[in-house]
Design a protein around this motif. Sequence first.
Motif, short mmCIF file in Angstrom:
data_model
loop_
_atom_site.label_atom_id
_atom_site.label_comp_id
_atom_site.label_asym_id
_atom_site.label_seq_id
_atom_site.Cartn_x
_atom_site.Cartn_y
_atom_site.Cartn_z
N LEU A 193 0.82 -1.22 0.00
CA LEU A 193 0.00 0.00 0.00
C LEU A 193 0.86 1.27 0.00
CD1 LEU A 193 -3.10 -0.69 2.30
CD2 LEU A 193 -3.05 -0.26 -0.16
N ARG A 194 2.14 1.13 0.11
CA ARG A 194 3.03 2.31 0.03
C ARG A 194 2.91 2.97 -1.34
NH1 ARG A 194 2.17 1.30 3.78
NH2 ARG A 194 1.02 3.21 3.41
N LEU A 195 2.42 2.23 -2.29
CA LEU A 195 2.19 2.80 -3.62
C LEU A 195 1.31 4.04 -3.51
CD1 LEU A 195 2.29 2.63 -6.74
CD2 LEU A 195 0.27 1.17 -6.62
N LEU A 196 0.36 3.97 -2.57
CA LEU A 196 -0.59 5.08 -2.46
C LEU A 196 0.06 6.33 -1.87
CD1 LEU A 196 -3.83 3.19 -1.38
CD2 LEU A 196 -3.08 3.87 -3.65
N MET B 231 2.25 7.70 -3.23
CA MET B 231 2.53 8.50 -4.44
C MET B 231 1.25 9.09 -5.02
SD MET B 231 5.16 5.98 -6.28
CE MET B 231 6.51 5.30 -5.38
N SER B 232 0.14 8.79 -4.38
CA SER B 232 -1.12 9.33 -4.90
C SER B 232 -1.43 10.63 -4.18
CB SER B 232 -2.24 8.33 -4.68
OG SER B 232 -2.57 8.25 -3.31
N VAL B 233 -2.40 11.33 -4.70
CA VAL B 233 -2.79 12.61 -4.10
C VAL B 233 -3.54 12.35 -2.79
CG1 VAL B 233 -4.28 14.63 -4.43
CG2 VAL B 233 -2.86 13.78 -6.32
N GLU B 234 -4.47 11.41 -2.84
CA GLU B 234 -5.32 11.18 -1.66
C GLU B 234 -4.63 10.33 -0.60
OE1 GLU B 234 -8.82 12.06 -1.65
OE2 GLU B 234 -8.62 13.09 -3.56
N SER C 28 1.09 10.21 -12.28
CA SER C 28 2.44 10.27 -12.84
C SER C 28 2.84 8.88 -13.34
CB SER C 28 3.42 10.73 -11.74
OG SER C 28 4.73 10.36 -12.09
N PRO C 29 3.54 8.85 -14.47
CA PRO C 29 4.01 7.54 -14.96
C PRO C 29 5.02 6.89 -14.01
CG PRO C 29 4.55 9.32 -16.52
CD PRO C 29 3.88 9.95 -15.34
N ASP C 30 5.58 7.68 -13.08
CA ASP C 30 6.54 7.12 -12.10
C ASP C 30 5.87 6.55 -10.87
OD1 ASP C 30 8.72 9.88 -12.85
OD2 ASP C 30 8.62 7.86 -13.73
N ALA C 31 4.56 6.64 -10.85
CA ALA C 31 3.85 6.14 -9.65
C ALA C 31 3.83 4.63 -9.67
CB ALA C 31 2.44 6.70 -9.61
N LYS C 32 4.95 4.08 -9.21
CA LYS C 32 5.01 2.61 -9.16
C LYS C 32 5.96 2.21 -8.04
CE LYS C 32 8.70 1.93 -12.59
NZ LYS C 32 9.02 3.20 -13.21
N VAL C 33 5.75 0.98 -7.56
CA VAL C 33 6.67 0.41 -6.57
C VAL C 33 7.05 -0.99 -7.05
CG1 VAL C 33 5.78 1.69 -4.58
CG2 VAL C 33 4.82 -0.55 -5.11
#
Lengths: 232, 694
Positions: A10-13, A15-18, A215-220
Motif C-alpha cells: 500500500l506504500r504505492l498510495l 505516491m497518490s494525491v489522496e 504520474s508515470p513514475d507512480a510505481k513500486v
Amino acid sequence: MQRFIKASPLRLLDMSVEKELGSGNLGVLIARAGVGKTACLVHIALDRIFRGDPLVHVSVEEGPEKVDSYYNVIFHDLVKTLDMKNEQELRLMMERNRMILAYMRRSFDVTRLRASLVNLASNLSYKPRTMILDGLDFENTEREVFEGLKELSREFGLETWLSALSHRHKMGLNERGIPYPCDEIDDLFEVIIHMDPTASGVYLRLLKDHGHPVSPDAKVQLDPNTFLVISA
Amino acid sequence: MKEDIQKLRNIGISAHIDSGKTTLTERILYYTKRIGVIHEVKGKDGVGAKMDSMELEKERGITISSAATHCLWKGYRINIIDTPGHVDFTIEVERALRVLDGAILILCAVGGVQSQSITVDRQMRRYGVPRIAFINKCDRFGANPSKVIHQLREKLGMEPVPLQLPIGIEGEFRGVVDLIKMKAIYFDGDHGEVVREESIPDELLEEALSRREELLDAATMFSDELAEAVLEDRETEQMIYEALRKGTLSRALTPVLLGSAYKNIGVQPVLDAVNKFLPSPTEVKNVALDLDQNELEVPLKADPGLPVVALAFKLEVTPYGQLTYMRIYQGSIGKGDELVITRTRKKIRVGRIVRMHADEMEDISRGYAGDIVALFGVECNSGDTFTDGRLHYTMSSMHVPEPVISLSVKAKDNKSQENLAKALGRFCREDPTFRSHVDPETGETIISGMGELHLDVYVERMKREYKAEVETGIPQVSYREAITQRADFNYTHKKQTGGAGQYGRVAGYMEPSKDGSYEFVDEIKGGVIPSEFISAVDKGFQACLEKGPMLGFPVLGLRVVINDGQHHPVDSSELAFRQAAVGAFKQAYMKAEPVVLEPIMRVSVECPSEFQGNVMSSINQRRGMILSSTEDGMFTTIEAEVPLAEMFGYATVLRSLTQGKAEFTMEFSKYAKAPESVVDELKKTQQQTQGGRR
C-alpha cells in the motif's frame, strides 16, 4: 509492525494525491493469472489488520480454508523476514480483526453480502472498515453488481479492494489507459492498480488515482518472494 | 428361489418425525397382504403398528430403531426399511440409505418441508439415492400440497414433478387425479383396498390439463422420443413412465404423489411409483475398495455368479444371539457357505439365513445379489464387509456423524454397575454414534450421542433391558494450568537428623515452552549434580505436572532448565533429588504467573442461510469467536472457536434456534487462557468441594 507497514504494497498510495483509497470507495488490482493478486490483497489486508482495523475478506468460489492458508503463509513469511518478536500478539490481532466470508457455487451476490454484513454488525458488533473481495469473475459480472458493491461500500463505510483477472491476449487500453477487464467500468473505481511481472520483480503501477492525474513514475517494486516493497 | 433382479426394489421410507411413515408402511403391508389387519401407530387398539416392534417405540408412539420387511406388489418384490425421523437417530437413517437403492420421502401436507426432511434429504444426496416424494395428511386441516411442492423446490433445491392433483382437500379430500392416465382415482372398501378409476371431475379438468403440460415439459427433458410424441400429440403412458424413470434415476427430478395414509387414500399409487420409478439393484452404482490395490475403487455387479461382497449394516442382539442385517451386493449367500470378514480376516460359516419382517423371521436357503437378508449367529461389527475369501474388498465406511452431546452416568448399586457395563458394550457395538468411555481424570463413565433424546432412550433401555439403574449428570470440563513467565528456583531438600539422610539442591528456572509440551534441559556443569541423579530431577518435575498448585489441574507447556545444584557424597540419592525437584517446582510455580487454560473447540455449524444471524449470535453469546462463514446455495457453514464449557446443551439450543434444520460438529482445537470469571467460579467450586470433604 511498523517495519511491515513501511514495506507494505500500500506504500504505492503514498505516491497518490489522496494517499489512501478512502471509505466508500472501490479499488482494484488487475493482473494476469498467477502474478499474485491474492497475495497482494492479503498484504493489503494485513496492513489494515495490524493498524487495528477490522476487516472482512470475501472469497468467491474459494473456501475459507484456502484463504486462511494464504494468511498463515504470508504471516509466517513476514514474521521471519521482518524478524517480528511479538508473533503471538500479532497472530491474535489477525484472528480478531479478520472475518472470512466465502461464497461457493455461484452463491455470491450483493444482496447476500449485504445480509452478511448486517448479521456481523447486529449479532457480533463486528463493523469492518475494509473489505477485500477476491475471485469475482469480472468477465461475467454485470455492471450492476459493481454499482451494488460501490453502494454497499458507501452504506457500510468500507474501503473495498477487489482483484481482476486480465488476459495476455486482451491487452488493449481504453482512452483513459485502463486495461481489460476494467476498461468499461473504470468510472466505478477510485483507485486502479496494475500488477506487472518483470524479470526483476513485480511492479505495482498506479493507473487511476481518484480522478487526479497520475504520474508515470507512480510505481513500486515488490520482492517476488515476500511481496514487500523493495523500491519506489 | 432366484428372482428376476430387475423386479427387486430396496427402498427406505424417510421423513420428519410424525409425518406418517409408520402409518404408510402399515398400509403398504396391508395392501400387499403382508398383514391381515391394520394397527394404528399409538396403539389405540393396544397392539401397535407392525413396524414399531420395540416396546419403547410402541409406548412413545415413535420409531426408534429401523426394522426391515418385504412385500410383493404387482410382480415386484419390495424390501422396505422403515427409519426413524427424529434427528437423534440419524445413524439409523444413514445406515438404511447406505444399503438401499431408492427412497420415499414423506412430507406432511400441513407442516411441509420440516427440519428432518432437510437432514434426510441431505443424507439421500450424500448417498446418491433416487427418491419419490409422498405428500401425506392431505385430509388434515391446513393441508396445502402446492405449498409443499414449492418448498421442495425452494428449500431442498429439488425439481419436483407432481404426478397427481388432489380431489378435494382437508376434510373433503377423497381421491387423486392421475395426470399420466388422466383419470380420477378413488379408494373404496373398508380400508381403501379397492382402487376405482373414473373420469376426472369437470371442475378439475382444466387444472389437470395444465398440470399435465408441466409434467410433460419436465419428462420430455429425458426422452427425445417422448418430446417428438408430445409435439405430435401421440404420447403414451409408457413413454411418460420411461422418461420420468430416467429423470428419477439420474436424480434430476423427483416424482411427487399425494394422499392420506391414515384415510387409506393414495397408497397404492405410491407402490406403483416404487415399481415404475425407483431403481433395481442393477441400476445403482455400487463400489468397493480393493485392499490389495491400495484401496482402488472397484465397481460391484449385482450378479449372483460373481464372488460374494456383502455389507452388514445393522446388528441386533436377540435372546437367541446376534442378528446381522446384510445387503448382498454381489454373489449369493447360502446356508453352510463360508464367509470372511474383511476387517478381521476371520472366517465364519453361515448358519441360518432369514428374511426379516419387522421382528418376525422367515427362513430362506439362499440370498442373492441385490437382496437384503439377515444372518443368525454371526459375530461382527456394524459396517463390516463380508466376502467369500476370493476378494479382499471393503465397502467404503459408512458416514458416521460424530456425537454432539455427552453426559456422565453412574450406577446406583453394584449390580447395576455390572449391568451397565454389559449394556454399554452392546449399545456401542450396535450404534457407532453412541459411545462410552471412562474419563481418566474424573473416573466418571461418560456416554455421548446424537442428542438428548438419543441418550435418554439408551438410559431408558439400560434400565429396562439390563436392569441398570443409573444417575446422569454433566461431565466436567478438562481444564489445564500453564505458567506465563520465567521464574527461578533454588531449592535444597535436606533431611539429616541422624542415620541415613537425604540431601539434594537443585537450581535453575522454569519458563513457558514454545510448543506447549514439557521440556527438561540439563545445563549442569562440573558434576554439581551427578549425572546418575539427573533423570530423578526430571522425574520429580514431571510428577508435579499431574496436579498444578493453582487449582489442581494438569500443567501444560513447562520448560525446566537446571543449571546449578549441590550434592552430598553420602546423603544424596535419586529420592533426594526427586524431592528437591518437587520442592523447586513448588517454590517457583506461583512466581511464574500461572493461569488456568480451558479447552477451545473448533465448531462447525451448517444451517439454512436464513438462520445465519441466529447461529452467529448464539456462538457469540457463548464466548465464541467466529472465524468464517461460507454460503453454498441455500446453506451456510459457520466456523468458530468456542470454549467447551459453553457448548453443553448447544445441540438443543441450536435445534430450537433453527427449527432443527442445522447440524454441527465439534472437535478439540487448543487450550486457551480462561477468563477470570471462569477461574473464580472454579475456585469457588473447589472451596465448596474441599469444605464438603471436611
